[in-house]
Design a protein around this motif. Structure first.
Motif, mmCIF file in Angstrom:
data_model
loop_
_atom_site.group_PDB
_atom_site.id
_atom_site.type_symbol
_atom_site.label_atom_id
_atom_site.label_comp_id
_atom_site.label_asym_id
_atom_site.label_seq_id
_atom_site.Cartn_x
_atom_site.Cartn_y
_atom_site.Cartn_z
ATOM 1 N N ALA A 110 44.339 0.529 81.268
ATOM 2 C CA ALA A 110 44.958 1.104 82.468
ATOM 3 C C ALA A 110 45.415 2.530 82.159
ATOM 4 O O ALA A 110 46.592 2.882 82.233
ATOM 5 N N LEU A 111 44.459 3.363 81.806
ATOM 6 C CA LEU A 111 44.726 4.719 81.332
ATOM 7 C C LEU A 111 45.221 5.626 82.466
ATOM 8 O O LEU A 111 44.669 5.636 83.561
ATOM 9 N N VAL A 112 46.276 6.402 82.178
ATOM 10 C CA VAL A 112 46.820 7.372 83.128
ATOM 11 C C VAL A 112 46.545 8.771 82.603
ATOM 12 O O VAL A 112 46.637 9.032 81.403
ATOM 13 N N ASP A 113 46.185 9.688 83.494
ATOM 14 C CA ASP A 113 45.945 11.079 83.120
ATOM 15 C C ASP A 113 46.907 11.962 83.907
ATOM 16 O O ASP A 113 47.412 11.554 84.971
ATOM 17 N N SER A 114 47.175 13.155 83.415
ATOM 18 C CA SER A 114 48.133 14.028 84.101
ATOM 19 C C SER A 114 47.812 15.485 83.833
ATOM 20 O O SER A 114 46.972 15.817 82.997
ATOM 21 N N TYR A 115 48.535 16.348 84.547
ATOM 22 C CA TYR A 115 48.363 17.801 84.422
ATOM 23 C C TYR A 115 49.725 18.464 84.521
ATOM 24 O O TYR A 115 50.524 18.143 85.410
ATOM 25 N N GLY A 116 49.999 19.343 83.585
ATOM 26 C CA GLY A 116 51.265 20.070 83.624
ATOM 27 C C GLY A 116 51.194 21.264 82.700
ATOM 28 O O GLY A 116 50.231 21.455 81.959
ATOM 29 N N THR A 162 51.819 -1.332 76.614
ATOM 30 C CA THR A 162 51.219 -1.620 77.923
ATOM 31 C C THR A 162 51.047 -0.381 78.792
ATOM 32 O O THR A 162 50.443 -0.452 79.869
ATOM 33 N N SER A 163 51.574 0.752 78.343
ATOM 34 C CA SER A 163 51.432 1.997 79.112
ATOM 35 C C SER A 163 50.947 3.097 78.173
ATOM 36 O O SER A 163 51.650 3.493 77.245
ATOM 37 N N PHE A 164 49.724 3.565 78.422
ATOM 38 C CA PHE A 164 49.119 4.586 77.569
ATOM 39 C C PHE A 164 48.549 5.681 78.455
ATOM 40 O O PHE A 164 47.841 5.407 79.424
ATOM 41 N N SER A 165 48.867 6.928 78.130
ATOM 42 C CA SER A 165 48.411 8.042 78.962
ATOM 43 C C SER A 165 47.916 9.186 78.097
ATOM 44 O O SER A 165 48.235 9.288 76.907
ATOM 45 N N LEU A 166 47.125 10.056 78.715
ATOM 46 C CA LEU A 166 46.652 11.271 78.075
ATOM 47 C C LEU A 166 47.347 12.452 78.715
ATOM 48 O O LEU A 166 47.523 12.503 79.937
ATOM 49 N N ALA A 167 47.730 13.428 77.897
ATOM 50 C CA ALA A 167 48.438 14.588 78.414
ATOM 51 C C ALA A 167 48.222 15.763 77.488
ATOM 52 O O ALA A 167 47.628 15.630 76.411
ATOM 53 N N SER A 168 48.693 16.939 77.931
ATOM 54 C CA SER A 168 48.762 18.176 77.136
ATOM 55 C C SER A 168 47.448 18.926 76.984
ATOM 56 O O SER A 168 47.453 20.094 76.614
#
Length: 544
Positions: free
Chosen positions: A340-346, A314-320
């Motif tokens: 319910a896609l989450v994106d991030s930056y690090g 139920t929780s899927f995100s893109l990273a890296s």
């Protein structure tokens, strides 16, 4: 009587004065900055607390699993062996060079709980890169799998094997006490390597404070979900770990915090394989997964999601790595768990995400990487270091208790990256809108991100120019549908024109495979340069 659930009020109770995740100012390496008030001070405290989860599963693979109690016992036995038989003590560096396994995770916990420093080697490194890493960190011991043992032993370093030695030592002292060490919060705990902007990989030094702050951040996220109405017990979540453990996404932000929260780590072994991963999600009822865009693209190409029960995810995100708007839309349309896609930056240097974009953020502002992570101070600055206002492009700069201490034994690179008041200059360009949402306009200068792995052109260029037939060269990235980018190069040769096969074989002996160019242009014409002698990249690339 009707009561109204107020999520923001619940959030304020969590992070406000007296709340469990309140931040207060404290001294961090000579600079005052926000830190978690209610925090552990050494990583061995997390290991000790984890025994409360007893018979719950900590790590599961397709064929094996280890409970929290078993893990604590194994780590304690291994730590005692490292101390008694190999003399490992506080501050010593211990290399871990292996593909993902349960033993990798156990070795990490044994090393850091003793106050020693876990040196996470990139498992794809060439002999040349291994030699550089050993010379830089001067380890007293290495732990490696069969594929990588010889590359370490040839340098005279004692090596424990993942396949034989670690299983023996983790069972040798069943009554060993939990390991502990008297460490300071800002003592080094882990070295994670970044590709070298100046030709060699750099060891980002992460302290006990850094990693424990990441733990608190994830604990806070679990509490926030509960505050916003999610009824799931954090201990009942299962997190899929696919990316290498020598990355912060897998080690710092998955294996480490889940020991603190009692959640299950579902560890995929071996190369990325969509069918095997889907089967693992189904079997272990995986709830959370953070994938790199290349993985997501391959899932779309496989088109087999409907053959498995993936309803738990139920929780899927893109990273890296950066991902295109088109890829995100294809994911939402074709994979049920990506709606319910989450994106991030690090960055490796920041230990955890600098920012995260919720589905609502992305719907309102396509392309944003979201608002600053709790505890992160985020500014856009001009070349003189002045903070810029909303909507103005500049360098992304961050400060937090998550940020690395610096680069191991590289004062010049550290001072160039971490400047006054411990502001970390990322080298990325972006802007922040009126609502505090970050948008990146370009990643670090000339950086190539191939399948989630960073490649700095200068590192490849420095090695390639060692070939006797190469006069000069220019390495750059080209778009690739599956990998995001591939490495390309323009090679200027002398009287003898080398073959692409010869140059490829030369680089494969010296660099990790993903740094070797897939696209070549050989020429005898010198690279275009400006009046100061610098290569005019735009002019050279315009010829391709």
């Amino acid at each position: 009587m009707t009561t109204t659930h107020d999520p923001m009020a619940a959030y304020a109770r969590l992070v406000g004065p007296g709340g469990p995740f309140e931040m207060v100012e404290d001294d961090v390496l000579g600079t005052r900055m926000p830190v978690y008030r209610n925090r552990a001070h050494a990583l061995h405290e997390v290991l000790a607390d984890s025994v409360q989860y007893a018979d719950r599963t900590y790590v599961a693979t397709a064929d094996d699993r280890v409970t929290f109690a078993e893990h604590a016992s194994r780590v304690s036995s291994l730590a005692k062996a490292l101390t008694d038989e190999y003399g490992v003590k506080k501050g010593d560096r211990v290399v871990i060079s292996a593909a993902n396994t349960i033993e990798w995770i156990e070795s990490f916990w044994a090393v850091v709980s003793l106050g020693a420093v876990a040196v996470a080697f990139n498992a794809w490194w060439s002999d040349r890169e291994v030699e550089h890493g050993l010379g830089l960190t001067e380890p007293v011991l290495a732990i490696a799998d069969a594929k990588r043992v010889d590359a370490l032993k040839q340098h005279g370093l004692p090596v424990l094997t993942v396949e034989d030695d670690v299983p023996t030592l983790r069972a040798a002292h069943p009554d060993a006490p939990l390991p502990s060490a008297d460490v300071a919060e800002d003592d080094p705990a882990v070295l994670i390597f970044t590709s070298g902007t100046s030709g060699h990989p750099k060891g980002a030094t992460h302290s006990h404070r850094n990693l424990l702050a990441v733990v608190e951040y994830h604990r806070m996220n679990d509490a926030l979900l509960a505050a916003f109405g999610d009824p799931t017990d954090p201990r009942d979540r299962a997190y899929l770990l696919v990316s290498p453990l020598f990355h912060i996404a897998s080690l710092h932000n998955l294996a480490l915090p889940r020991l603190a929260t009692g959640s299950k780590v579902v560890l995929h072994l071996g190369a990325f394989d969509v069918e095997r991963i889907y089967a693992l999600i189904e079997k272990e009822r995986v709830t959370n997964w953070g994938a790199v865009p290349t993985m997501a693209s391959r899932m779309l190409d496989a088109d087999i999601a409907d053959k498995f029960d993936l309803s738990s995810l139920t929780s899927f995100s893109l990273a890296s790595a950066p991902s295109s708007l088109a890829l995100k839309q294809r994911l939402r349309e074709n994979l049920p768990f990506a709606t319910a896609l989450v994106d991030s930056y690090g960055l490796t240097e920041t230990c955890t995400g600098v920012s995260a974009a919720t589905p609502a953020d992305q719907a309102e502002v396509p392309g944003t990487v979201g608002r600053a992570t709790y505890g992160v101070q985020l500014e856009i600055r001009d070349p003189l270091g002045n903070a810029l206002g909303p909507g103005v492009e500049g360098e992304v700069c961050v400060r937090s208790c998550y940020n690395m201490v610096g680069y191991w034994r590289n004062d010049e690179a550290t001072s160039d990256t971490i400047r006054e008041d411990r502001w970390l200059h990322t080298g990325d360009l972006g802007e922040i809108d009126e609502q505090g949402r970050l948008r990146l306009s370009s990643r670090r200068s000339d950086l190539i991100i191939r399948g989630g792995e960073n490649v700095y052109p200068v590192e490849v260029e420095n090695v390639l120019t060692e070939h006797p037939d190469v006069v000069e060269c220019l390495v750059y990235g080209v778009a690739h549908e599956d990998l995001g980018q591939e490495v390309a190069v323009v090679v200027v040769h002398g009287e003898t024109e080398p073959s692409v096969d010869d140059l490829t074989a030369f680089l494969k002996r010296e660099l990790a495979y993903y740094k070797v160019p897939a696209h070549w242009r050989l020429t005898s014409a010198p690279l275009a340069r400006n009046a100061t002698g610098k290569v005019k990249r735009s002019a050279v690339l315009a010829e391709d």
